[in-house]
Enzyme design. Structure first.
Site, short mmCIF file in Angstrom:
data_model
loop_
_atom_site.label_atom_id
_atom_site.label_comp_id
_atom_site.label_asym_id
_atom_site.label_seq_id
_atom_site.Cartn_x
_atom_site.Cartn_y
_atom_site.Cartn_z
N ARG A 1 16.98 -5.28 -13.45
CA ARG A 1 15.81 -4.97 -14.27
C ARG A 1 16.20 -4.31 -15.59
O ARG A 1 15.33 -3.96 -16.38
CB ARG A 1 14.90 -4.04 -13.50
CG ARG A 1 13.57 -4.66 -13.11
CD ARG A 1 12.79 -3.61 -12.35
NE ARG A 1 11.39 -3.91 -12.23
CZ ARG A 1 10.86 -4.64 -11.27
NH1 ARG A 1 11.64 -5.20 -10.36
NH2 ARG A 1 9.56 -4.83 -11.21
N ARG B 1 -1.53 -2.73 -3.58
CA ARG B 1 -0.38 -1.88 -3.86
C ARG B 1 -0.77 -0.67 -4.70
O ARG B 1 -1.58 -0.78 -5.61
CB ARG B 1 0.70 -2.69 -4.61
CG ARG B 1 1.71 -3.36 -3.70
CD ARG B 1 2.56 -4.36 -4.43
NE ARG B 1 3.21 -3.83 -5.63
CZ ARG B 1 4.08 -4.51 -6.37
NH1 ARG B 1 4.40 -5.74 -6.01
NH2 ARG B 1 4.60 -3.99 -7.44
N ARG C 1 4.28 -0.42 -16.33
CA ARG C 1 5.24 -1.44 -15.86
C ARG C 1 5.50 -2.48 -16.95
O ARG C 1 6.62 -2.95 -17.12
CB ARG C 1 4.71 -2.10 -14.58
CG ARG C 1 4.93 -1.20 -13.35
CD ARG C 1 3.96 -1.49 -12.24
NE ARG C 1 4.13 -2.82 -11.66
CZ ARG C 1 3.21 -3.44 -10.93
NH1 ARG C 1 2.04 -2.84 -10.70
NH2 ARG C 1 3.45 -4.62 -10.42
N ARG D 1 -4.71 -8.63 -7.28
CA ARG D 1 -3.72 -9.02 -6.28
C ARG D 1 -3.91 -8.29 -4.96
O ARG D 1 -4.17 -7.10 -4.91
CB ARG D 1 -2.34 -8.70 -6.86
CG ARG D 1 -1.19 -9.00 -5.96
CD ARG D 1 0.05 -9.22 -6.75
NE ARG D 1 0.66 -7.99 -7.23
CZ ARG D 1 1.82 -7.97 -7.89
NH1 ARG D 1 2.45 -9.09 -8.15
NH2 ARG D 1 2.33 -6.85 -8.29
N LYS E 1 7.03 -13.86 -9.36
CA LYS E 1 8.38 -13.85 -8.78
C LYS E 1 8.35 -13.87 -7.25
O LYS E 1 9.04 -14.66 -6.62
CB LYS E 1 9.17 -12.62 -9.24
CG LYS E 1 9.46 -12.58 -10.73
CD LYS E 1 10.38 -11.41 -11.08
CE LYS E 1 9.81 -10.06 -10.72
NZ LYS E 1 8.70 -9.60 -11.58
P1 ADP Z 1 6.55 -6.25 -9.90
O1 ADP Z 1 7.57 -7.25 -10.27
O2 ADP Z 1 5.25 -6.85 -9.48
O3 ADP Z 1 6.35 -5.17 -10.93
P2 ADP Z 1 8.30 -5.17 -7.79
O4 ADP Z 1 7.86 -5.21 -6.39
O5 ADP Z 1 9.43 -6.06 -8.20
O6 ADP Z 1 7.01 -5.43 -8.63
O7 ADP Z 1 8.71 -3.67 -8.18
C1 ADP Z 1 7.85 -2.58 -7.95
C2 ADP Z 1 8.48 -1.29 -8.44
O8 ADP Z 1 9.70 -1.02 -7.69
C3 ADP Z 1 8.94 -1.27 -9.90
O9 ADP Z 1 7.88 -0.98 -10.78
C4 ADP Z 1 10.01 -0.16 -9.86
O10 ADP Z 1 9.43 1.11 -9.82
C5 ADP Z 1 10.68 -0.40 -8.52
N1 ADP Z 1 11.83 -1.33 -8.66
C6 ADP Z 1 11.92 -2.59 -8.16
N2 ADP Z 1 13.08 -3.17 -8.51
C7 ADP Z 1 13.76 -2.25 -9.25
C8 ADP Z 1 15.02 -2.24 -9.91
N3 ADP Z 1 15.84 -3.30 -9.88
N4 ADP Z 1 15.40 -1.10 -10.56
C9 ADP Z 1 14.61 -0.04 -10.60
N5 ADP Z 1 13.39 0.02 -10.01
C10 ADP Z 1 12.96 -1.07 -9.34
#
Ligand code: ADP
Ligand code: ZN
Length: 206
Positions: free
Chosen positions: A88, A153, A164, A122, A13
């Site tokens: 999400r 990360r 996740r 990554r 993404k």
């Molecule tokens: P990835 O898609 O690689 O898992 P992101 O950078 O999108 O990573 O998200 C990392 C973390 O940030 C998620 O695992 C969650 O804890 C938090 N997060 C991101 N977006 C949301 C969301 N829309 N609602 C709740 N938590 C979120």
């Protein structure tokens, strides 16, 4: 144009969002990046969510929805947005539908068994937020795009990745059907080289 990028962690993404955002001149809004920024700056929000994010769980809906609403009210979102990592779950999707419903939802499709390797290899850039796989960049420590420092990360470890993925399956995957029913879902094969995935996305958004 109002676009959402949907897909499991590690589906690409962030990488595709950066390319689309530049090409279509849409603001790239990544809730993950916003949260990580808050953690880095040790803001009140950052302190509250650090352990949640590191463990791989979702941040509270009310907080997340508020942050996104705020961001979408800024001037650069007048002509649309590109959301990466939001919504999400169904609660977040409904909140977005009430304020700024998307035109299209691009689903990056990737076999779940490929994900762990993608994520654990990554490296992310502190500066431009891009990420790269070690298979591609070896052990270089500077970002190929901007020269910024690369880091791993805190939530890119096997335990958090497992969580996740579990969260994705139970909470996020239902959005696929939610948007399919609205006729907005566009599935894209994400198990291809970056440029091919990008070209396929451009075909459907242009
Ligand atoms: P990835 O898609 O690689 O898992 P992101 O950078 O999108 O990573 O998200 C990392 C973390 O940030 C998620 O695992 C969650 O804890 C938090 N997060 C991101 N977006 C949301 C969301 N829309 N609602 C709740 N938590 C979120
Ligand atoms: Zn960079």
């Amino acid at each position: 144009m109002k676009l959402i990028l949907l897909g499991a962690p590690g589906s690409g993404k962030g990488t595709q969002a950066a390319l689309i955002s530049e090409k279509l001149n849409l603001p790239h809004i990544s809730t993950g990046d916003i949260f990580r920024d808050n953690i880095k700056r040790k803001t009140e929000i950052g302190l509250k969510i650090k352990s949640i994010i590191d463990g791989g769980d979702l941040c509270p809906d009310d907080l997340t929805i508020e942050i996104v609403k705020q961001r979408l009210s800024e001037k650069d979102c007048e002509n649309g947005y590109l959301l990466d990592g939001f919504p999400r779950n169904i609660t977040q999707a409904k909140a977005l539908d009430e304020s700024a419903a998307p035109d299209k939802v691009i689903e990056l499709v990737i076999p779940l068994e490929k994900i762990e390797k993608r994520i654990t290899g990554r490296r992310s850039c502190v500066k431009c937020k891009s990420s790269f796989h070690v298979d591609l960049i070896g052990n270089r420590k500077d970002c190929p795009t901007c020269g910024g420092e690369l880091f791993v990360r805190d939530d890119d470890n096997p335990t958090s990745v497992k969580e996740r993925l579990a969260v994705y399956k139970t909470q996020t995957a239902p959005l696929i059907e939610y948007y399919a029913k609205q006729g907005k879902l566009v599935p894209i094969n994400a198990d291809l080289p970056i440029e091919e995935v990008f070209a396929d996305i451009l075909k459907v958004v242009k």
